[in-house]
Write a protein that holds these residues in place. Structure first.
Motif, PDB file in Angstrom:
ATOM      1  N   ALA A 148     -40.786  87.901  42.355  1.00  0.00           N
ATOM      2  CA  ALA A 148     -40.108  87.744  41.053  1.00  0.00           C
ATOM      3  C   ALA A 148     -39.059  88.844  40.926  1.00  0.00           C
ATOM      4  N   VAL A 149     -37.831  88.469  40.557  1.00  0.00           N
ATOM      5  CA  VAL A 149     -36.766  89.445  40.366  1.00  0.00           C
ATOM      6  C   VAL A 149     -36.460  89.528  38.885  1.00  0.00           C
ATOM      7  N   HIS A 150     -36.412  90.741  38.358  1.00  0.00           N
ATOM      8  CA  HIS A 150     -36.207  90.955  36.918  1.00  0.00           C
ATOM      9  C   HIS A 150     -34.885  91.681  36.698  1.00  0.00           C
ATOM     10  N   ASP A 151     -34.138  91.252  35.692  1.00  0.00           N
ATOM     11  CA  ASP A 151     -32.864  91.892  35.361  1.00  0.00           C
ATOM     12  C   ASP A 151     -33.138  93.016  34.357  1.00  0.00           C
ATOM     13  N   LEU A 152     -32.843  94.238  34.750  1.00  0.00           N
ATOM     14  CA  LEU A 152     -33.122  95.379  33.869  1.00  0.00           C
ATOM     15  C   LEU A 152     -32.474  95.201  32.494  1.00  0.00           C
ATOM     16  N   ARG A 153     -31.313  94.534  32.463  1.00  0.00           N
ATOM     17  CA  ARG A 153     -30.598  94.376  31.199  1.00  0.00           C
ATOM     18  C   ARG A 153     -31.357  93.477  30.218  1.00  0.00           C
ATOM     19  N   ASP A 154     -32.322  92.716  30.714  1.00  0.00           N
ATOM     20  CA  ASP A 154     -33.160  91.907  29.803  1.00  0.00           C
ATOM     21  C   ASP A 154     -34.046  92.808  28.956  1.00  0.00           C
ATOM     22  N   PHE A 155     -34.103  94.092  29.318  1.00  0.00           N
ATOM     23  CA  PHE A 155     -34.967  95.028  28.600  1.00  0.00           C
ATOM     24  C   PHE A 155     -34.127  96.034  27.813  1.00  0.00           C
ATOM     25  N   THR A 156     -32.870  95.603  27.470  1.00  0.00           N
ATOM     26  CA  THR A 156     -32.004  96.399  26.593  1.00  0.00           C
ATOM     27  C   THR A 156     -31.694  95.512  25.386  1.00  0.00           C
ATOM     28  N   PHE A 157     -31.473  96.138  24.214  1.00  0.00           N
ATOM     29  CA  PHE A 157     -31.297  95.332  23.003  1.00  0.00           C
ATOM     30  C   PHE A 157     -30.092  95.760  22.175  1.00  0.00           C
ATOM     31  N   ASP A 158     -29.280  96.647  22.753  1.00  0.00           N
ATOM     32  CA  ASP A 158     -28.044  97.018  22.064  1.00  0.00           C
ATOM     33  C   ASP A 158     -26.949  96.031  22.444  1.00  0.00           C
ATOM     34  N   ARG A 159     -25.865  96.079  21.687  1.00  0.00           N
ATOM     35  CA  ARG A 159     -24.773  95.089  21.861  1.00  0.00           C
ATOM     36  C   ARG A 159     -24.274  95.062  23.302  1.00  0.00           C
TER      37      ARG A 159
END
Ligand SMILES: COc1cc(COC(=O)c2cn[nH]c2)cc(-c2cccnc2)c1
Length: 263
Positions: A35-46
């Motif tokens: 499974a490959v996860h995108d680190l940016r999926d775990f950011t919530f700023d604009r």
């Protein structure tokens, strides 16, 4: 599956290559889960910020801690739930996630140098997580925090600097997953494998016997299997002594014949 692998990266498409060929088939056969996860999926700023400037000044940027902790906690939670499954009797049972803590591999120049022995060790584990750093690296506090939740392994694939851990992760995932039973089509090619006994591989040939005026060594056409085995071992010893004498130093089980070949 025997082994599950998670990768976290800001360039998840980099890892797409792993879905192809051998590893892809092993995944389809259910021997391996990737499974490959995108680190940016775990950011919530604009701007989905994953980096910021370094305390203490200096060039470059540092990867922020919070997105990494959220990504790694997500993987830990998934693993926890993965431990809940159908029992043999079909009842839904909550089992403990197989084995101890998952292994967190952080590719970095500041790591233990990866080699075949480490690949064999990792191939026997049940859950590997690869954290692909970019920029100048990851906030040290993530590494310190991760040490409490993972078996933490900073790992280098060689003494040079890459822009990110993705290529290093792919190299290690390929080296490890080909050792998992069934992932490689033909297991014989693993046993004969160089690095098994610390010697480099012998020169190989296939048809035609004569190619652009260059012949295949006569012995290989002789059918004399003992002589062929001896010739191959001599070539491995010669090549290792020539290209990687440091590997030869490590060996302590050389026979009389071996030493004769090295003369
Ligand atoms: C996690 O922290 C990292 C990761 C990486 C990527 O891995 C490698 O480069 C590597 C892995 N085996 N061999 C090389 C690069 C740095 C880094 C260091 C100094 C200057 N610039 C970048 C820091």
């Amino acid at each position: 599956p025997q082994m599950s692998i998670d990768v976290v990266s800001i360039f998840p498409e980099y890892l797409a290559g792993l879905q192809l060929s051998l590893i892809g088939k092993a995944v389809d056969r259910g021997q391996l889960s990737l499974a490959v996860h995108d680190l940016r999926d775990f950011t919530f700023d604009r701007h989905n910020t994953v980096d910021d400037s370094p305390y203490g000044g200096g060039a470059g940027m540092v990867m922020k801690a919070e997105p990494w902790a959220l990504a790694l906690e997500h993987i830990l939670a998934e693993r926890g739930s993965a431990a809940v499954g159908e029992g043999a009797d079909g009842a839904r049972t909550a089992g403990r996630a197989a084995g101890g803590k998952p292994t967190l591999i952080v590719p970095s120049p500041a790591g233990q140098v990866f080699d075949q022995r480490i690949a064999e060790d990792l191939a026997a584990r049940d859950h590997l997580v690869f954290a692909c750093g970019r920029y100048e690296g990851i906030d040290q506090r993530v590494i310190d925090w991760a040490g409490e939740h993972f078996d933490l392994l900073p790992m280098s694939i060689g003494d040079y600097v890459l822009n990110g851990g993705e290529v290093a992760s792919m190299a290690m995932i390929e080296a490890v997953s080909r050792l998992i039973p069934g992932v490689i089509g033909n297991p014989e090619s693993l046993t004969e494998e160089s690095h098994e006994d610390g010697l480099l591989e012998y020169p190989i040939y296939t048809k035609p016997a004569s190619w652009r005026g260059r012949e295949v060594p006569e012995i290989l056409l002789s059918g004399n299997h003992a002589a062929i085995a001896r010739w191959r071992r001599d070539r491995r010893l010669e090549r290792t002594a020539d290209v990687r004498p440091d590997l030869l130093e490590k060996l302590d089980d050389l026979s009389k014949d071996d030493l004769a070949a090295l003369e």
